[in-house]
Design a protein around this motif. Structure first.
Motif, short mmCIF file in Angstrom:
data_model
loop_
_atom_site.label_atom_id
_atom_site.label_comp_id
_atom_site.label_asym_id
_atom_site.label_seq_id
_atom_site.Cartn_x
_atom_site.Cartn_y
_atom_site.Cartn_z
N TRP A 1 -13.35 4.55 -1.64
CA TRP A 1 -14.08 4.39 -0.38
C TRP A 1 -13.39 5.17 0.73
N VAL A 2 -12.08 5.13 0.79
CA VAL A 2 -11.35 5.88 1.82
C VAL A 2 -11.64 7.37 1.66
N ASP A 3 -11.51 7.87 0.44
CA ASP A 3 -11.78 9.30 0.18
C ASP A 3 -13.22 9.66 0.51
N ASP A 4 -14.15 8.80 0.10
CA ASP A 4 -15.57 9.09 0.34
C ASP A 4 -15.91 9.07 1.83
N LEU A 5 -15.31 8.16 2.58
CA LEU A 5 -15.57 8.11 4.02
C LEU A 5 -14.94 9.30 4.75
N ILE A 6 -13.81 9.77 4.25
CA ILE A 6 -13.23 11.00 4.81
C ILE A 6 -14.21 12.15 4.57
N MET B 1 0.84 -1.17 0.00
CA MET B 1 0.00 0.00 0.00
C MET B 1 0.90 1.24 0.00
N ASP B 2 0.55 2.23 -0.79
CA ASP B 2 1.38 3.43 -0.89
C ASP B 2 1.20 4.33 0.34
N ILE B 3 2.16 5.20 0.54
CA ILE B 3 2.18 6.07 1.72
C ILE B 3 0.98 7.02 1.75
N GLU B 4 0.55 7.50 0.60
CA GLU B 4 -0.61 8.41 0.56
C GLU B 4 -1.86 7.71 1.09
N THR B 5 -2.06 6.47 0.70
CA THR B 5 -3.23 5.73 1.17
C THR B 5 -3.12 5.46 2.66
N LYS B 6 -1.93 5.13 3.15
CA LYS B 6 -1.74 4.91 4.58
C LYS B 6 -2.06 6.17 5.37
N LEU B 7 -1.63 7.32 4.85
CA LEU B 7 -1.91 8.59 5.53
C LEU B 7 -3.41 8.90 5.54
N LYS B 8 -4.06 8.60 4.44
CA LYS B 8 -5.51 8.82 4.38
C LYS B 8 -6.25 7.90 5.35
N LEU B 9 -5.80 6.66 5.47
CA LEU B 9 -6.42 5.75 6.43
C LEU B 9 -6.22 6.25 7.86
N ARG B 10 -5.06 6.80 8.16
CA ARG B 10 -4.82 7.38 9.49
C ARG B 10 -5.75 8.57 9.73
N LYS B 11 -5.88 9.41 8.72
CA LYS B 11 -6.78 10.56 8.83
C LYS B 11 -8.21 10.09 9.07
N LEU B 12 -8.64 9.08 8.31
CA LEU B 12 -9.99 8.54 8.49
C LEU B 12 -10.16 8.00 9.90
N GLN B 13 -9.14 7.33 10.41
CA GLN B 13 -9.21 6.80 11.77
C GLN B 13 -9.38 7.92 12.79
N VAL B 14 -8.62 8.98 12.65
CA VAL B 14 -8.75 10.12 13.55
C VAL B 14 -10.17 10.67 13.48
N TYR B 15 -10.68 10.84 12.28
CA TYR B 15 -12.03 11.37 12.11
C TYR B 15 -13.08 10.46 12.74
N LEU B 16 -13.02 9.17 12.43
CA LEU B 16 -14.06 8.26 12.91
C LEU B 16 -13.97 8.04 14.42
N ASN B 17 -12.80 8.21 14.99
CA ASN B 17 -12.67 8.11 16.44
C ASN B 17 -13.21 9.34 17.16
N GLN B 18 -13.48 10.42 16.41
CA GLN B 18 -13.95 11.66 17.02
C GLN B 18 -15.28 12.13 16.43
N VAL B 19 -16.03 11.26 15.81
CA VAL B 19 -17.30 11.67 15.19
C VAL B 19 -18.11 12.45 16.23
N PRO B 20 -18.72 13.55 15.82
CA PRO B 20 -19.42 14.42 16.76
C PRO B 20 -20.50 13.71 17.58
N ASP B 21 -20.71 14.23 18.79
CA ASP B 21 -21.71 13.69 19.70
C ASP B 21 -23.13 13.84 19.17
N SER B 22 -23.30 14.64 18.13
CA SER B 22 -24.64 14.80 17.55
C SER B 22 -25.13 13.50 16.91
N LEU B 23 -24.20 12.60 16.57
CA LEU B 23 -24.58 11.28 16.08
C LEU B 23 -24.70 10.33 17.26
#
Length: 123
Positions: A102-107, A1-23
């Motif tokens: 899918w990674v981009d869309d989920l971000i 897997m390329d570094i750009e995809t790995k970085l995007k997965l990390r970004k997605l992880q940060v986002y999904l771990n902090q999804v707003p309390d409104s959900l």
């Protein structure tokens, strides 16, 4: 897997771990997401190929995102489970345009959730 995809997965992880309390935060029994038991449908891989079968199961779990980002329905570990699914299959299929989309869309979906809640994500 390329570094750009790995970085995007990390970004997605940060986002999904902090999804707003409104959900809503749903427990395992109530959750709309079942990434803990993610599996390809019977015959899907044979009919659609591995990449197509994965895409099909992601569409079943998350909905289609053809024209706009999918709307996240909840927060918590159940939605964050999609990261390990994407990581595993992108390791196996590192050039998959569909899985990278899918990674981009989920971000974009997570960013929309933050925007809708009018809050910022901590990086």
């Amino acid at each position: 897997m390329d570094i750009e995809t790995k970085l995007k997965l990390r970004k997605l992880q940060v986002y999904l771990n902090q999804v707003p309390d409104s959900l809503p935060l749903k427990n395992e029994a109530e959750s709309d997401y079942g990434f803990d038991f993610f599996s390809l449908g019977d015959g899907d891989e044979e009919d659609l190929g591995l990449e197509g079968a994965i895409n099909h199961q992601l569409e079943i779990q998350l909905g289609q995102c053809n024209k706009c980002p999918v709307r996240l329905k909840e927060r918590g570990s159940r939605i964050a489970g999609v990261i390990s699914i994407l990581n595993n299959y992108l390791t196996e299929l590192p050039t998959s345009i569909i899985l990278k989309k899918w990674v981009d869309d989920l971000i974009s979906s997570a960013e929309l959730a933050f925007e809708t809640a009018k809050c910022l994500v901590s990086m």
